[in-house]
Write an enzyme that holds these catalytic residues in place. Structure first.
Site, PDB file in Angstrom:
ATOM      1  N   HIS A 121       0.821  -1.225   0.000  1.00  0.00           N
ATOM      2  CA  HIS A 121       0.000   0.000   0.000  1.00  0.00           C
ATOM      3  C   HIS A 121       0.853   1.271   0.000  1.00  0.00           C
ATOM      4  CE1 HIS A 121      -3.819  -2.134   1.739  1.00  0.00           C
ATOM      5  NE2 HIS A 121      -3.585  -2.423   0.484  1.00  0.00           N
ATOM      6  N   CYS A 150       5.634  20.060  -5.972  1.00  0.00           N
ATOM      7  CA  CYS A 150       6.796  19.547  -6.690  1.00  0.00           C
ATOM      8  C   CYS A 150       7.547  20.741  -7.298  1.00  0.00           C
ATOM      9  CB  CYS A 150       6.276  18.626  -7.798  1.00  0.00           C
ATOM     10  SG  CYS A 150       7.532  17.913  -8.834  1.00  0.00           S
ATOM     11  N   SER A 191      -7.490  -6.781   9.778  1.00  0.00           N
ATOM     12  CA  SER A 191      -8.919  -7.082   9.928  1.00  0.00           C
ATOM     13  C   SER A 191      -9.417  -7.962   8.784  1.00  0.00           C
ATOM     14  CB  SER A 191      -9.725  -5.785   9.984  1.00  0.00           C
ATOM     15  OG  SER A 191      -9.448  -5.013   8.842  1.00  0.00           O
ATOM     16  N   ASN A 215      -4.095 -12.285  16.054  1.00  0.00           N
ATOM     17  CA  ASN A 215      -4.953 -11.099  16.102  1.00  0.00           C
ATOM     18  C   ASN A 215      -5.629 -11.038  17.471  1.00  0.00           C
ATOM     19  OD1 ASN A 215      -7.042  -9.058  15.521  1.00  0.00           O
ATOM     20  ND2 ASN A 215      -6.544  -9.448  13.369  1.00  0.00           N
TER      21      ASN A 215
HETATM   22  P1  NAD Z   1      -7.410  -2.534  10.452  1.00  0.00           P
HETATM   23  O1  NAD Z   1      -7.304  -1.258  11.223  1.00  0.00           O
HETATM   24  O2  NAD Z   1      -8.584  -2.756   9.598  1.00  0.00           O
HETATM   25  O3  NAD Z   1      -7.373  -3.754  11.479  1.00  0.00           O
HETATM   26  C1  NAD Z   1      -6.395  -3.889  12.471  1.00  0.00           C
HETATM   27  C2  NAD Z   1      -6.461  -5.314  13.000  1.00  0.00           C
HETATM   28  O4  NAD Z   1      -5.390  -5.476  13.924  1.00  0.00           O
HETATM   29  C3  NAD Z   1      -7.747  -5.640  13.771  1.00  0.00           C
HETATM   30  O5  NAD Z   1      -8.242  -6.871  13.311  1.00  0.00           O
HETATM   31  C4  NAD Z   1      -7.292  -5.721  15.231  1.00  0.00           C
HETATM   32  O6  NAD Z   1      -8.007  -6.681  15.969  1.00  0.00           O
HETATM   33  C5  NAD Z   1      -5.856  -6.142  15.080  1.00  0.00           C
HETATM   34  N1  NAD Z   1      -4.982  -5.731  16.173  1.00  0.00           N
HETATM   35  C6  NAD Z   1      -4.994  -4.543  16.861  1.00  0.00           C
HETATM   36  N2  NAD Z   1      -3.995  -4.512  17.745  1.00  0.00           N
HETATM   37  C7  NAD Z   1      -3.328  -5.693  17.627  1.00  0.00           C
HETATM   38  C8  NAD Z   1      -2.187  -6.248  18.266  1.00  0.00           C
HETATM   39  N3  NAD Z   1      -1.517  -5.598  19.221  1.00  0.00           N
HETATM   40  N4  NAD Z   1      -1.776  -7.491  17.888  1.00  0.00           N
HETATM   41  C9  NAD Z   1      -2.434  -8.181  16.924  1.00  0.00           C
HETATM   42  N5  NAD Z   1      -3.525  -7.697  16.274  1.00  0.00           N
HETATM   43  C10 NAD Z   1      -3.960  -6.469  16.628  1.00  0.00           C
HETATM   44  O7  NAD Z   1      -6.048  -2.688   9.655  1.00  0.00           O
HETATM   45  P2  NAD Z   1      -5.695  -3.384   8.249  1.00  0.00           P
HETATM   46  O8  NAD Z   1      -6.339  -4.714   8.167  1.00  0.00           O
HETATM   47  O9  NAD Z   1      -4.223  -3.264   8.110  1.00  0.00           O
HETATM   48  O10 NAD Z   1      -6.378  -2.513   7.110  1.00  0.00           O
HETATM   49  C11 NAD Z   1      -6.444  -1.125   7.169  1.00  0.00           C
HETATM   50  C12 NAD Z   1      -5.711  -0.336   6.118  1.00  0.00           C
HETATM   51  O11 NAD Z   1      -5.223   0.732   6.878  1.00  0.00           O
HETATM   52  C13 NAD Z   1      -4.497  -0.919   5.455  1.00  0.00           C
HETATM   53  O12 NAD Z   1      -4.655  -0.669   4.126  1.00  0.00           O
HETATM   54  C14 NAD Z   1      -3.300  -0.088   5.951  1.00  0.00           C
HETATM   55  O13 NAD Z   1      -2.565   0.416   4.843  1.00  0.00           O
HETATM   56  C15 NAD Z   1      -3.902   1.093   6.597  1.00  0.00           C
HETATM   57  N6  NAD Z   1      -3.311   1.503   7.899  1.00  0.00           N
HETATM   58  C16 NAD Z   1      -1.983   1.469   8.098  1.00  0.00           C
HETATM   59  C17 NAD Z   1      -1.454   1.828   9.309  1.00  0.00           C
HETATM   60  C18 NAD Z   1       0.031   1.775   9.498  1.00  0.00           C
HETATM   61  O14 NAD Z   1       0.777   1.925   8.536  1.00  0.00           O
HETATM   62  N7  NAD Z   1       0.509   1.553  10.721  1.00  0.00           N
HETATM   63  C19 NAD Z   1      -2.286   2.244  10.364  1.00  0.00           C
HETATM   64  C20 NAD Z   1      -3.665   2.290  10.123  1.00  0.00           C
HETATM   65  C21 NAD Z   1      -4.166   1.906   8.893  1.00  0.00           C
END
Ligand code: NAD
Length: 247
Positions: A121, A150, A191, A215
């Site tokens: 992503h 830019c 998720s 998870n």
């Molecule tokens: P999501 O927010 O939809 O889901 C997060 C998942 O992580 C949940 O199922 C939750 O239960 C689980 N979770 C939370 N804390 C946890 C832990 N300590 N250990 C294990 N599991 C844990 O995230 P997603 O599925 O990655 O999809 C969301 C989109 O958001 C992605 O496309 C991503 O690019 C983007 N995103 C990225 C970031 C980042 O770069 N850190 C942060 C937020 C969202």
């Protein structure tokens, strides 16, 4: 809690695996203090991510979208990799073949020392010129100007894949190749509802890989996994992949 036999079998698989792939989502970075999208901390000024991380939102109000990214970059700049990121980085030395496919845009896997990372992503420290398409890293925190430009004068956007946009086909091809070849797949902190990554575990399943989900909660991918471990990835990963005491 899985039975002792199941855990013993898992340890055996972990020791003997040759080709391992880990898919990571926002959950792995939650313990570094980075909000996930779907937790309540992920909200910014009452907007949901789906309202801001889209090409339409950027077209309508680039300033609003950049302010949100500036907020997120401010949080991420202060974050350090946690034990989950570090354990994954160590796997690169342990397994003959190891690749991470991350949906995260925070760059924390690389900060932990991982090199074999497919950032499917994109990366929120990289920007892209909307006219020329060229990309480069812009790491000012906070941004010197909201809606940076830019040198050609056109507006820059974060080099991330927004809702409704397509992923880089070359990265998808690489990810498919790894998934079809692995014998152990870890699905961590996602998720499992954002496509196409949500359908990646099915590719590994078809090729006979053993799938472990880590998870806090049950997800649409849980039923596909051979084993679902409930808890924080920062606790579970170092406990499972304790290479020193296993050798
Ligand atoms: P999501 O927010 O939809 O889901 C997060 C998942 O992580 C949940 O199922 C939750 O239960 C689980 N979770 C939370 N804390 C946890 C832990 N300590 N250990 C294990 N599991 C844990 O995230 P997603 O599925 O990655 O999809 C969301 C989109 O958001 C992605 O496309 C991503 O690019 C983007 N995103 C990225 C970031 C980042 O770069 N850190 C942060 C937020 C969202």
């Amino acid at each position: 809690m899985p039975s002792l036999n199941i855990l013993r079998d898992l340890k055996e698989r972990i020791r003997n695996a040759k080709h391992v792939v880990a898919i990571t989502g926002a959950g792995i970075s939650a313990e570094s203090g980075i909000p996930t999208f779907r937790g309540k901390d992920g909200l910014w000024k009452q907007y949901r991510a789906e309202e801001l991380a889209t090409p339409w939102a950027f077209e309508k109000n680039p300033e609003l979208v950049w302010k949100w990214y500036d907020w997120r970059r401010g949080i991420i700049a202060k974050a350090t990799p946690n034990a989950g990121h570090v354990t994954l980085a160590r796997m690169e030395d342990f397994y003959p073949e190891f690749t991470q496919i991350t949906q995260n845009v925070d760059g924390l896997h690389r900060k932990a020392g991982s090199q074999k990372v497919i950032e499917i992503h994109g990366n929120l420290w990289r920007v892209r010129c909307v006219r020329e398409g060229k990309t480069f890293y812009l790491e000012d925190v906070p941004l010197r100007e909201i809606s940076p430009r830019c040198s050609c004068g056109a507006i820059l956007r974060p080099d991330v894949v927004w809702f409704g946009e397509s992923l880089d086909p070359e990265l998808i091809r690489k990810a498919h190749e790894e998934l079809a070849a692995c014998n152990l797949l870890l699905v961590i902190g996602t998720s499992g509802i954002v496509q196409p990554v949500a359908s990646f575990p099915a590719i590994a399943r078809q090729s006979g890989a053993y799938i472990v989900e880590i998870n806090l909660e049950t997800t649409p991918l849980t039923s596909l996994a051979d084993l679902s471990l409930k808890g924080k990835s920062g606790d579970i990963l170092p406990a499972l992949f304790d290479f020193q005491s296993d050798s």
